[in-house]
Design an enzyme around this catalytic site. Sequence first.
Site: not given
Ligand code: PXP
Length: 246
Positions: A11-12, A20, A45, A47, A51-52, A72, A102, A193, A214-215
Site C-alpha cells: 500500500d505505502h 506527487r 488494501h 480503500r 488514498r493509496h 484487503e 490505518t 504494525g 507492509g508499513h
Molecule cells: N493486515 C491487515 C488486515 C491490514 O489492514 C494491514 C494494514 O493495511 C496489515 C496487515 C499490514 O499492516 P502494516 O502496514 O502495519 O504492516
Amino acid sequence: MTKLRLGVNIDHVATIRNARGGAFPDPVRAAKLAAAAGADGITAHLREDRRHISDTDIERLTRELDLPLNLEMAATSEMLAIALRHRPHAACIVPEKREERTTEGGIDTLAMRDRLAPLVRALRENGTRVSLFVEPDPRHLDAARALGAPVVELHTGAYCDSRGAERLRHLQAIREAAAYGAELGLEVHAGHGLSYETVGPVAAIPEVSELNIGHFLIGEAIFVGLQAAIGHMRQLMDDARSGARA
Ligand code: PXP
C-alpha cells in the site's frame, strides 16, 4: 509445524506515488521485487477513498503478478463487486473508517454479522479465500467460524504499540486466539504494525501460518532497499519459527 508465509503489503509504495500523482514509484514493480525477495504473497488494501492503492493497481496486480494476491477490503457492496470481478486468490475483510490513518482495530463480527454473511458466501462461491481481520478475542473466532470464513487474521497492532508487561499481555491473547482458532479448524494469520523488533514472538506461534507486513518494510526499504528489508524479515521469521530466536 506449518510453513510460515510472508505476505508483503505494498500500500505505502502507492502512498508515496500518490504524494506527487503520476506513476512513480510503481507498486506493481514493488510486488515483483517482493516476489523475487521471498514473499509468498502480495497484499493490497483498496480503500473507499483510494488514498493509496487504485483500481488500476488491483487490475494490474491480478493480471501481472505470479504470486497470490490478498485483497484487503471493507464490507461494502462496491468492494464486493470489485472482488467478484477480479477474483483475487484471497480477500481479507477489514473495518474501514474514512478518518482513520490505518486500520485501527479488528472487524466487529458480532455487530456486522448480517452484512458479513452474504459477503463471505458470495466471495467463497466465486473462488476467493475469505479471511476476517479480527481482534484476538475468542468471540470473533466463533463468529468467523459461524460465518463460514475459513481464515482469520489476528490484529497485532495493540501488541506492537505497547511495551513491557502490557505487550506480553497482548502477545498472550494472540497466542491463545491462534490456538483456539486452530482448534475451531480456522487458518490463522496475523498482521499490523509488525517490525524487526516485534515479528519474532508472533512468528514463533505454531498455529500462525501467514504474516502480512507492509508499513515497516516499505519504510525500511528507504534505507536498505526493498529486497534486503524483505530478506531480513524473512530470516527473522524463519529463525523464530525454528526456535533460534523467539
Ligand atoms: N493486515 C491487515 C488486515 C491490514 O489492514 C494491514 C494494514 O493495511 C496489515 C496487515 C499490514 O499492516 P502494516 O502496514 O502495519 O504492516
